[in-house]
Design a protein around this motif. Structure first.
Motif, PDB file in Angstrom:
ATOM      1  N   ALA A 162      -3.860   8.722 -19.008  1.00  0.00           N
ATOM      2  CA  ALA A 162      -2.893   7.941 -19.490  1.00  0.00           C
ATOM      3  C   ALA A 162      -1.544   8.343 -18.890  1.00  0.00           C
ATOM      4  O   ALA A 162      -0.571   7.614 -18.222  1.00  0.00           O
ATOM      5  N   HIS A 163      -1.403   9.626 -18.599  1.00  0.00           N
ATOM      6  CA  HIS A 163      -0.150  10.128 -17.917  1.00  0.00           C
ATOM      7  C   HIS A 163      -0.047   9.812 -16.437  1.00  0.00           C
ATOM      8  O   HIS A 163       0.718   9.181 -15.791  1.00  0.00           O
ATOM      9  N   PHE A 164      -1.308  10.079 -15.722  1.00  0.00           N
ATOM     10  CA  PHE A 164      -1.332   9.493 -14.345  1.00  0.00           C
ATOM     11  C   PHE A 164      -1.312   7.994 -14.184  1.00  0.00           C
ATOM     12  O   PHE A 164      -0.358   7.732 -13.118  1.00  0.00           O
ATOM     13  N   PHE A 165      -2.001   7.222 -15.032  1.00  0.00           N
ATOM     14  CA  PHE A 165      -1.766   5.689 -14.835  1.00  0.00           C
ATOM     15  C   PHE A 165      -0.476   5.157 -14.982  1.00  0.00           C
ATOM     16  O   PHE A 165      -0.326   3.555 -14.720  1.00  0.00           O
ATOM     17  N   ASP A 166       0.496   5.956 -15.443  1.00  0.00           N
ATOM     18  CA  ASP A 166       2.007   5.364 -15.868  1.00  0.00           C
ATOM     19  C   ASP A 166       2.970   5.946 -14.731  1.00  0.00           C
ATOM     20  O   ASP A 166       3.988   5.572 -14.932  1.00  0.00           O
ATOM     21  N   SER A 167       2.217   6.594 -13.626  1.00  0.00           N
ATOM     22  CA  SER A 167       2.984   7.190 -12.739  1.00  0.00           C
ATOM     23  C   SER A 167       3.348   6.165 -11.495  1.00  0.00           C
ATOM     24  O   SER A 167       2.338   5.174 -11.306  1.00  0.00           O
ATOM     25  N   PRO A 168       4.460   6.427 -10.740  1.00  0.00           N
ATOM     26  CA  PRO A 168       4.584   5.538  -9.627  1.00  0.00           C
ATOM     27  C   PRO A 168       3.377   5.683  -8.600  1.00  0.00           C
ATOM     28  O   PRO A 168       2.971   4.722  -7.735  1.00  0.00           O
ATOM     29  N   THR A 169       2.552   6.766  -8.277  1.00  0.00           N
ATOM     30  CA  THR A 169       1.723   6.802  -7.358  1.00  0.00           C
ATOM     31  C   THR A 169       0.408   5.847  -7.868  1.00  0.00           C
ATOM     32  O   THR A 169      -0.156   5.436  -7.129  1.00  0.00           O
ATOM     33  N   ALA A 170       0.140   5.935  -9.274  1.00  0.00           N
ATOM     34  CA  ALA A 170      -0.995   4.914  -9.729  1.00  0.00           C
ATOM     35  C   ALA A 170      -0.481   3.648  -9.366  1.00  0.00           C
ATOM     36  O   ALA A 170      -1.518   2.675  -8.781  1.00  0.00           O
ATOM     37  N   THR A 171       0.693   3.057  -9.662  1.00  0.00           N
ATOM     38  CA  THR A 171       1.083   1.789  -9.143  1.00  0.00           C
ATOM     39  C   THR A 171       1.010   1.572  -7.639  1.00  0.00           C
ATOM     40  O   THR A 171       0.580   0.323  -7.191  1.00  0.00           O
ATOM     41  N   ASP A 172       1.303   2.467  -6.781  1.00  0.00           N
ATOM     42  CA  ASP A 172       1.352   2.319  -5.451  1.00  0.00           C
ATOM     43  C   ASP A 172      -0.306   2.136  -5.171  1.00  0.00           C
ATOM     44  O   ASP A 172      -0.451   1.130  -4.295  1.00  0.00           O
ATOM     45  N   LEU A 173      -1.211   3.009  -5.776  1.00  0.00           N
ATOM     46  CA  LEU A 173      -2.590   2.935  -5.109  1.00  0.00           C
ATOM     47  C   LEU A 173      -3.184   1.598  -6.023  1.00  0.00           C
ATOM     48  O   LEU A 173      -4.116   0.917  -5.129  1.00  0.00           O
ATOM     49  N   TYR A 175      -1.778  -1.436  -6.060  1.00  0.00           N
ATOM     50  CA  TYR A 175      -1.247  -2.478  -5.259  1.00  0.00           C
ATOM     51  C   TYR A 175      -1.771  -2.418  -3.704  1.00  0.00           C
ATOM     52  O   TYR A 175      -1.590  -3.260  -2.751  1.00  0.00           O
ATOM     53  N   GLY A 176      -1.772  -0.977  -3.361  1.00  0.00           N
ATOM     54  CA  GLY A 176      -1.993  -0.618  -1.988  1.00  0.00           C
ATOM     55  C   GLY A 176      -0.793  -0.854  -1.254  1.00  0.00           C
ATOM     56  O   GLY A 176      -0.823  -0.777  -0.101  1.00  0.00           O
ATOM     57  N   ARG A 177       0.407  -0.653  -2.026  1.00  0.00           N
ATOM     58  CA  ARG A 177       1.809  -0.598  -1.220  1.00  0.00           C
ATOM     59  C   ARG A 177       2.432   0.465  -1.894  1.00  0.00           C
ATOM     60  O   ARG A 177       2.304   0.932  -2.819  1.00  0.00           O
ATOM     61  N   ALA A 178       3.735   0.649  -0.995  1.00  0.00           N
ATOM     62  CA  ALA A 178       4.615   1.807  -1.386  1.00  0.00           C
ATOM     63  C   ALA A 178       5.500   1.224  -2.204  1.00  0.00           C
ATOM     64  O   ALA A 178       6.762   0.984  -1.843  1.00  0.00           O
ATOM     65  N   ILE A 179       5.382   0.733  -3.539  1.00  0.00           N
ATOM     66  CA  ILE A 179       6.253   0.267  -4.288  1.00  0.00           C
ATOM     67  C   ILE A 179       7.291   1.249  -4.838  1.00  0.00           C
ATOM     68  O   ILE A 179       8.576   0.965  -5.066  1.00  0.00           O
ATOM     69  N   ARG A 180       6.853   2.279  -5.105  1.00  0.00           N
ATOM     70  CA  ARG A 180       7.875   3.560  -5.617  1.00  0.00           C
ATOM     71  C   ARG A 180       8.466   3.136  -6.722  1.00  0.00           C
ATOM     72  O   ARG A 180       9.624   3.024  -6.769  1.00  0.00           O
ATOM     73  N   LYS A 181       7.677   2.905  -7.756  1.00  0.00           N
ATOM     74  CA  LYS A 181       8.249   2.374  -9.155  1.00  0.00           C
ATOM     75  C   LYS A 181       9.076   3.435  -9.770  1.00  0.00           C
ATOM     76  O   LYS A 181       8.649   4.815  -9.788  1.00  0.00           O
ATOM     77  N   GLU A 182      10.075   3.158 -10.586  1.00  0.00           N
ATOM     78  CA  GLU A 182      11.203   4.353 -11.000  1.00  0.00           C
ATOM     79  C   GLU A 182      11.768   5.314 -10.134  1.00  0.00           C
ATOM     80  O   GLU A 182      12.480   6.127 -10.615  1.00  0.00           O
ATOM     81  N   LEU A 183      11.614   4.986  -8.925  1.00  0.00           N
ATOM     82  CA  LEU A 183      12.381   5.693  -7.800  1.00  0.00           C
ATOM     83  C   LEU A 183      13.822   5.017  -7.430  1.00  0.00           C
ATOM     84  O   LEU A 183      13.533   3.811  -6.989  1.00  0.00           O
ATOM     85  N   CYS A 184      14.791   5.749  -7.336  1.00  0.00           N
ATOM     86  CA  CYS A 184      16.032   5.049  -6.595  1.00  0.00           C
ATOM     87  C   CYS A 184      15.800   4.538  -5.203  1.00  0.00           C
ATOM     88  O   CYS A 184      15.567   5.357  -4.620  1.00  0.00           O
ATOM     89  N   ARG A 185      16.182   3.274  -5.146  1.00  0.00           N
ATOM     90  CA  ARG A 185      16.164   3.016  -3.536  1.00  0.00           C
ATOM     91  C   ARG A 185      17.463   2.237  -3.312  1.00  0.00           C
ATOM     92  O   ARG A 185      18.260   1.606  -4.261  1.00  0.00           O
ATOM     93  N   THR A 186      17.844   1.941  -2.062  1.00  0.00           N
ATOM     94  CA  THR A 186      19.289   1.413  -1.701  1.00  0.00           C
ATOM     95  C   THR A 186      19.038  -0.029  -1.798  1.00  0.00           C
ATOM     96  O   THR A 186      17.940  -0.705  -1.694  1.00  0.00           O
ATOM     97  N   LEU A 187      19.909  -0.815  -1.702  1.00  0.00           N
ATOM     98  CA  LEU A 187      19.839  -2.307  -1.575  1.00  0.00           C
ATOM     99  C   LEU A 187      19.350  -2.848  -0.346  1.00  0.00           C
ATOM    100  O   LEU A 187      18.968  -3.932  -0.153  1.00  0.00           O
ATOM    101  N   GLU A 188      19.591  -1.964   0.946  1.00  0.00           N
ATOM    102  CA  GLU A 188      19.054  -2.384   2.234  1.00  0.00           C
ATOM    103  C   GLU A 188      17.521  -2.598   2.110  1.00  0.00           C
ATOM    104  O   GLU A 188      16.783  -1.636   1.685  1.00  0.00           O
ATOM    105  N   GLY A 189      17.121  -3.659   2.492  1.00  0.00           N
ATOM    106  CA  GLY A 189      15.762  -4.041   2.592  1.00  0.00           C
ATOM    107  C   GLY A 189      15.056  -4.531   0.946  1.00  0.00           C
ATOM    108  O   GLY A 189      13.831  -4.506   0.955  1.00  0.00           O
ATOM    109  N   ALA A 190      15.894  -4.787   0.085  1.00  0.00           N
ATOM    110  CA  ALA A 190      15.445  -4.786  -1.226  1.00  0.00           C
ATOM    111  C   ALA A 190      14.511  -6.133  -1.417  1.00  0.00           C
ATOM    112  O   ALA A 190      13.787  -6.361  -2.165  1.00  0.00           O
ATOM    113  N   GLU A 191      15.005  -7.134  -0.343  1.00  0.00           N
ATOM    114  CA  GLU A 191      14.101  -8.395  -0.326  1.00  0.00           C
ATOM    115  C   GLU A 191      12.722  -8.377   0.374  1.00  0.00           C
ATOM    116  O   GLU A 191      12.055  -9.297   0.460  1.00  0.00           O
ATOM    117  N   ASP A 192      12.642  -7.124   0.770  1.00  0.00           N
ATOM    118  CA  ASP A 192      11.370  -7.054   1.508  1.00  0.00           C
ATOM    119  C   ASP A 192      10.345  -6.872   0.973  1.00  0.00           C
ATOM    120  O   ASP A 192      10.443  -5.960  -0.217  1.00  0.00           O
TER     121      ASP A 192
END
Length: 201
Positions: A162-173, A175-192
């Motif tokens: 439960a702890h792992f599958f709620d993590s950003p790493t699990a979300t990335d795995l 969808y196969g993409r670097a979504i980086r859930k819950e991590l701060c990102r800049t507005l640059e490239g936000a629409e990509d």
């Protein structure tokens, strides 16, 4: 006054008798269980990692799995039992978290080691992964397979998942993409669209 004194003496005598019969004198049961000399909430590290290899996705690899287990250990060490939970504004009811699950989880890991030694003559980490999954099948079946909040899990393997599958790493795995859930990102490239994990678009 005399009646109150007699009642007090009767209650005191009953309490002393109960303590002597049940062994509930301060520290008596805890000392026998090793709670005074050792921390019963500490999770056996080697056994926990052997469980992780059996229940976490193989795509993590050994390094990713180690990071996931280390994150779980940090989270569990910071657990505060019976802590006041957040509640909506203007809701007067105060709710609290449950008791500390770690002593029970530690006991489960110790039990897995004992069962593995009895059945196979080796430690859990020395048993092959399919064998570990067979050992975990019964306790996990009894605890249920639903992944809720890790702190409410009836079994340490479920808490770890439960702890792992709620993590950003699990979300990335997932969808196969670097979504980086819950991590701060800049507005640059936000629409990509998030890049694939392999780095290709």
């Amino acid at each position: 006054m005399a009646e109150s004194r007699r009642s007090f003496l009767k209650q005191s005598a009953a309490t002393v008798a109960a303590v002597s019969l049940t062994g509930c004198a301060p520290g008596a049961g805890r000392e026998a269980a090793g709670e005074i000399d050792g921390d019963t909430s500490a999770l056996p590290a080697e056994t926990l990692r052997a469980v992780a290899e059996a229940v976490l996705p193989g795509e993590l690899g050994s390094d990713g799995r180690e990071r996931a287990v280390a994150a779980f250990e940090r989270w569990s060490e910071g657990l505060e039992p019976v802590a006041e939970l957040g509640h909506p504004y203007l809701v007067p009811e105060i709710r609290y978290s449950g008791p500390d699950p770690r002593p029970g989880w530690a006991a489960q890991l110790q039990g897995l080691e004992k069962e593995c030694t009895r059945r196979h003559g080796v430690s859990l980490s020395e048993l092959d992964v399919p064998g570990r999954r067979k050992l975990l099948a019964r306790p996990l079946g009894q605890a249920g397979t639903a992944l809720g909040a890790p702190g409410n899990a009836d079994h340490v393997a479920l808490a770890l998942m439960a702890h792992f599958f709620d993590s950003p790493t699990a979300t990335d795995l997932c969808y196969g993409r670097a979504i980086r859930k819950e991590l701060c990102r800049t507005l640059e490239g936000a629409e990509d669209e998030p890049p694939t994990l392999g780095g290709a678009p």
